[in-house]
Design an enzyme around this catalytic site. Structure first.
Site, PDB file in Angstrom:
ATOM      1  CE1 TYR A   1      -4.034  -9.291  -1.939  1.00  0.00           C
ATOM      2  CE2 TYR A   1      -2.089  -7.602  -1.211  1.00  0.00           C
ATOM      3  CZ  TYR A   1      -2.975  -8.552  -2.311  1.00  0.00           C
ATOM      4  OH  TYR A   1      -2.148  -8.574  -3.381  1.00  0.00           O
TER       5      TYR A   1
ATOM      6  CB  SER B   1       1.348 -11.079  -2.138  1.00  0.00           C
ATOM      7  OG  SER B   1       2.086 -10.117  -1.977  1.00  0.00           O
TER       8      SER B   1
HETATM    9  P1  NAD Z   1      -5.278  -5.949 -11.141  1.00  0.00           P
HETATM   10  O1  NAD Z   1      -6.253  -5.231 -10.262  1.00  0.00           O
HETATM   11  O2  NAD Z   1      -4.815  -5.340 -12.101  1.00  0.00           O
HETATM   12  O3  NAD Z   1      -5.889  -7.162 -11.556  1.00  0.00           O
HETATM   13  C1  NAD Z   1      -6.681  -8.007 -10.901  1.00  0.00           C
HETATM   14  C2  NAD Z   1      -7.995  -8.463 -11.630  1.00  0.00           C
HETATM   15  O4  NAD Z   1      -8.689  -9.462 -11.163  1.00  0.00           O
HETATM   16  C3  NAD Z   1      -8.809  -7.323 -12.150  1.00  0.00           C
HETATM   17  O5  NAD Z   1      -8.868  -7.289 -13.588  1.00  0.00           O
HETATM   18  C4  NAD Z   1     -10.192  -7.610 -11.466  1.00  0.00           C
HETATM   19  O6  NAD Z   1     -11.248  -7.327 -12.397  1.00  0.00           O
HETATM   20  C5  NAD Z   1     -10.115  -9.207 -11.497  1.00  0.00           C
HETATM   21  N1  NAD Z   1     -10.953  -9.517 -10.601  1.00  0.00           N
HETATM   22  C6  NAD Z   1     -11.269  -8.991  -9.163  1.00  0.00           C
HETATM   23  N2  NAD Z   1     -12.194  -9.716  -8.242  1.00  0.00           N
HETATM   24  C7  NAD Z   1     -12.584 -10.593  -9.295  1.00  0.00           C
HETATM   25  C8  NAD Z   1     -13.447 -11.768  -9.580  1.00  0.00           C
HETATM   26  N3  NAD Z   1     -14.253 -11.875  -8.402  1.00  0.00           N
HETATM   27  N4  NAD Z   1     -13.677 -12.687 -10.414  1.00  0.00           N
HETATM   28  C9  NAD Z   1     -12.818 -12.609 -11.453  1.00  0.00           C
HETATM   29  N5  NAD Z   1     -11.898 -11.491 -11.487  1.00  0.00           N
HETATM   30  C10 NAD Z   1     -12.000 -10.602 -10.711  1.00  0.00           C
HETATM   31  O7  NAD Z   1      -4.204  -6.377  -9.942  1.00  0.00           O
HETATM   32  P2  NAD Z   1      -2.747  -7.221 -10.293  1.00  0.00           P
HETATM   33  O8  NAD Z   1      -1.764  -6.149  -9.678  1.00  0.00           O
HETATM   34  O9  NAD Z   1      -2.494  -7.558 -11.670  1.00  0.00           O
HETATM   35  O10 NAD Z   1      -2.821  -8.302  -9.453  1.00  0.00           O
HETATM   36  C11 NAD Z   1      -2.986  -9.598  -9.834  1.00  0.00           C
HETATM   37  C12 NAD Z   1      -2.652 -10.521  -9.047  1.00  0.00           C
HETATM   38  O11 NAD Z   1      -1.300 -10.553  -8.542  1.00  0.00           O
HETATM   39  C13 NAD Z   1      -3.494 -10.703  -7.824  1.00  0.00           C
HETATM   40  O12 NAD Z   1      -3.851 -11.811  -7.262  1.00  0.00           O
HETATM   41  C14 NAD Z   1      -2.814  -9.756  -6.845  1.00  0.00           C
HETATM   42  O13 NAD Z   1      -3.288  -9.916  -5.386  1.00  0.00           O
HETATM   43  C15 NAD Z   1      -1.275 -10.461  -7.128  1.00  0.00           C
HETATM   44  N6  NAD Z   1      -0.411  -9.376  -6.669  1.00  0.00           N
HETATM   45  C16 NAD Z   1      -0.114  -8.107  -7.189  1.00  0.00           C
HETATM   46  C17 NAD Z   1       1.062  -7.364  -6.909  1.00  0.00           C
HETATM   47  C18 NAD Z   1       1.097  -5.899  -7.310  1.00  0.00           C
HETATM   48  O14 NAD Z   1       2.257  -5.220  -6.881  1.00  0.00           O
HETATM   49  N7  NAD Z   1       0.342  -5.553  -8.149  1.00  0.00           N
HETATM   50  C19 NAD Z   1       1.962  -7.855  -5.999  1.00  0.00           C
HETATM   51  C20 NAD Z   1       1.795  -9.278  -5.424  1.00  0.00           C
HETATM   52  C21 NAD Z   1       0.802  -9.887  -5.937  1.00  0.00           C
END
Ligand code: NAD
Length: 281
Positions: free
Chosen positions: A177, A164
């Site tokens: 985080y 991130s």
């Molecule tokens: P999201 O919440 O849509 O997806 C995350 C998924 O992980 C969810 O479906 C959730 O059910 C699943 N999850 C949570 N705990 C879990 C566990 N213990 N076992 C299995 N699955 C689990 O979020 P996103 O925005 O799609 O994020 C995906 C990745 O990208 C994450 O690692 C997040 O930190 C990273 N990220 C997101 C952003 C953003 O702006 N959305 C930016 C940078 C990085």
């Protein structure tokens, strides 16, 4: 169907994606499936990955959805065995499950602005901090222990982690985080080095800011105008806008392809609209 930004043939490859029930990794699962891969979509949210798999199958692609907790090694091994039976040995692992927790978030950006009754740095809960470190770090390490065994046997494979922007410089309010994602960037380099002699590459993407169901209320007021934090994010992003999940797919498909990225291992690719490059001045 989504319009893919690049066309790379992933036919015959088994791609395991954790967090595939979510915004970013759901798009990745679709992109790999549309590129010919056999996709194992893993998530704690079983309904989400089953629905994704059903949708992709109905369109003629190969995808199986599995309930999996990335923090439970035994459950991961059970899913691993099911993936071996249903799709075959893993060629590519995307460690996408991750996220933050309100117990590890401060209300104020700066201590001197902390208000009476608010959640300051001194109120951060150890269990919230543990949750965030576990989910992001162990949630990447444990699936890698489970699925990279297949790659060691094949003497080939690729791991893609999801870091991130907060890994480069921490964002206010979210210390755990930010530190956990810095750990992911660091661990990506460690894995790349550790596995280099086995034919496995390991890289990460570092997405900028996307609007998701989870962060919508933090980014927009009820009338749709940006919140103060949202304005800061957009001012800090030279492109001046939020990213679409589809904009992460070109980098993802490129980094996971052994032909395109044969000598690329240990990199963290920012896909961020320029956020990491901009000093703010
Ligand atoms: P999201 O919440 O849509 O997806 C995350 C998924 O992980 C969810 O479906 C959730 O059910 C699943 N999850 C949570 N705990 C879990 C566990 N213990 N076992 C299995 N699955 C689990 O979020 P996103 O925005 O799609 O994020 C995906 C990745 O990208 C994450 O690692 C997040 O930190 C990273 N990220 C997101 C952003 C953003 O702006 N959305 C930016 C940078 C990085």
């Amino acid at each position: 169907m989504i319009q893919l930004p690049i066309h790379i043939d992933y036919s015959g490859k088994v791609v395991v994606i954790t967090g595939a029930g979510g915004l970013i990794c759901g798009a990745m699962a679709r992109a790999f499936a549309q590129s010919g891969a056999k996709v194992a979509a893993l998530d704690l949210n079983e309904d989400a990955v089953k629905a994704l798999a059903a949708e992709l199958k109905a369109e003629g692609f190969v995808c199986e959805g599995y309930r999996a907790n990335v923090l439970d090694p035994e459950a991961l091994e059970a899913v691993h065995q099911a993936v071996l039976r249903n799709l075959g040995a893993c060629d590519i692992l995307v460690n996408g499950a991750g996220g933050n927790n309100p117990k590890a978030t401060t209300d104020n950006e700066y201590q001197h602005e902390a208000k009476e009754g608010g959640k300051s740095f001194f109120d951060l809960q150890p269990d919230g901090v543990d949750f965030v470190f576990k989910l992001n770090f162990q949630g990447t390490l444990l699936p890698t222990q489970t699925f990279a065994k297949d790659m060691v046997e094949k003497k080939a494979g690729c791991i893609l982690n999801v870091s991130s922007m907060n890994a480069y410089t921490p964002l206010t309010k979210i210390p755990a985080y930010s530190a956990a994602k810095a750990g992911i960037s660091n661990f990506t380099q460690w894995l790349a080095t550790h596995f280099a002699g086995t034919g496995i590459r390991c890289n990460a993407i570092a997405p900028g800011f996307l609007v998701s169901a989870q962060n919508y209320k933090l980014l927009f007021n009820e009338d749709g105008t940006p919140t103060a934090r949202s304005a800061k994010i957009l001012n800090g992003t030279p492109m001046g806008r939020y990213l679409d999940a589809a904009e992460l797919l070109g980098g993802t498909l490129f980094l996971c392809d052994d032909r395109s990225a044969s000598a690329i291992t240990g990199v963290v690719l920012p896909i961020d609209g320029g956020f990491a490059a901009y000093s703010g001045v």
